[in-house]
Write a protein that holds these residues in place. Structure first.
Motif, short mmCIF file in Angstrom:
data_model
loop_
_atom_site.label_atom_id
_atom_site.label_comp_id
_atom_site.label_asym_id
_atom_site.label_seq_id
_atom_site.Cartn_x
_atom_site.Cartn_y
_atom_site.Cartn_z
N UNK A 119 0.83 -1.21 0.00
CA UNK A 119 0.00 0.00 0.00
C UNK A 119 0.87 1.27 0.00
N UNK A 120 1.92 1.26 0.79
CA UNK A 120 2.79 2.43 0.91
C UNK A 120 3.46 2.79 -0.42
N UNK B 174 4.09 0.25 -10.96
CA UNK B 174 2.87 -0.30 -11.56
C UNK B 174 2.78 -1.80 -11.40
N UNK B 175 3.83 -2.44 -10.87
CA UNK B 175 3.86 -3.89 -10.79
C UNK B 175 4.63 -4.35 -9.56
N UNK B 176 4.03 -5.26 -8.83
CA UNK B 176 4.70 -5.91 -7.70
C UNK B 176 5.04 -7.34 -8.08
N UNK B 177 6.22 -7.77 -7.68
CA UNK B 177 6.65 -9.15 -7.89
C UNK B 177 7.04 -9.73 -6.54
N UNK C 149 -8.34 -6.58 -1.03
CA UNK C 149 -8.79 -5.37 -0.33
C UNK C 149 -8.57 -4.14 -1.21
N UNK C 150 -8.79 -4.33 -2.50
CA UNK C 150 -8.78 -3.26 -3.48
C UNK C 150 -7.40 -2.65 -3.73
N UNK C 151 -6.34 -3.45 -3.59
CA UNK C 151 -5.01 -2.98 -3.99
C UNK C 151 -5.01 -2.62 -5.45
N UNK C 152 -4.37 -1.52 -5.80
CA UNK C 152 -4.45 -0.97 -7.15
C UNK C 152 -3.55 -1.68 -8.16
#
Length: 140
Positions: free
Chosen positions: A83-84, A90-93, A109-112
């Motif tokens: 979240x932070x 734009x991408x988490x791995x 929980x609506x993570x973007x």
């Protein structure tokens, strides 16, 4: 700090535990060599947050309360870190199994941002394990 990719795992070089961390390092450094900006967030610090650059990879290390029951103990810190940093990438791995529950909770929980994962071991089959070599306790 902005990054093309933010990788997130429990440990990162030089705090290697096993092959998953070696693969994460190779992956991060390979992406940097390909011209991407890469930040790695790990939870292997004792004594507060620490930032450093290792072979072109921006590394941010956080404390975690315990390394027992890793999948459970990492869930909230992983969600908070994702979240932070939502506006920085734009991408988490996620690499390895233990932070995966946090990535899933972030998304439901609506993570973007999209979350992908590379699961380099089987330790997550027991949510309270500390390594695949140790026995699980009754919470399994």
């Amino acid at each position: 700090m902005t990054a093309d990719v933010i990788m997130l795992g429990e440990y990162y070089f030089p705090n290697n535990i096993g092959g998953a961390e070696v693969q994460a390092r190779r992956r991060a450094e390979g992406l940097v060599k390909a011209g991407l900006s890469v930040t790695v967030i790990s939870f292997d610090r004792n004594g507060g947050k620490k930032e450093q650059i290792i072979n072109g990879v921006n590394v941010i290390r956080y404390d975690v309360m315990t390394h027992t029951a890793k999948m459970l103990s990492l869930t909230l810190p992983v969600v908070q870190a994702l979240r932070k940093n939502e506006k920085q990438t734009d991408l988490y791995h996620i690499y390895n199994v233990h932070p995966l529950a946090g990535g899933g909770l972030y998304r439901v929980t609506q993570g973007r941002n999209p979350v992908i994962a590379t699961l380099d071991n089987f330790g997550g089959y027991c949510p309270t394990s500390t390594a695949i070599y140790k026995k699980c306790d009754l919470l399994c």
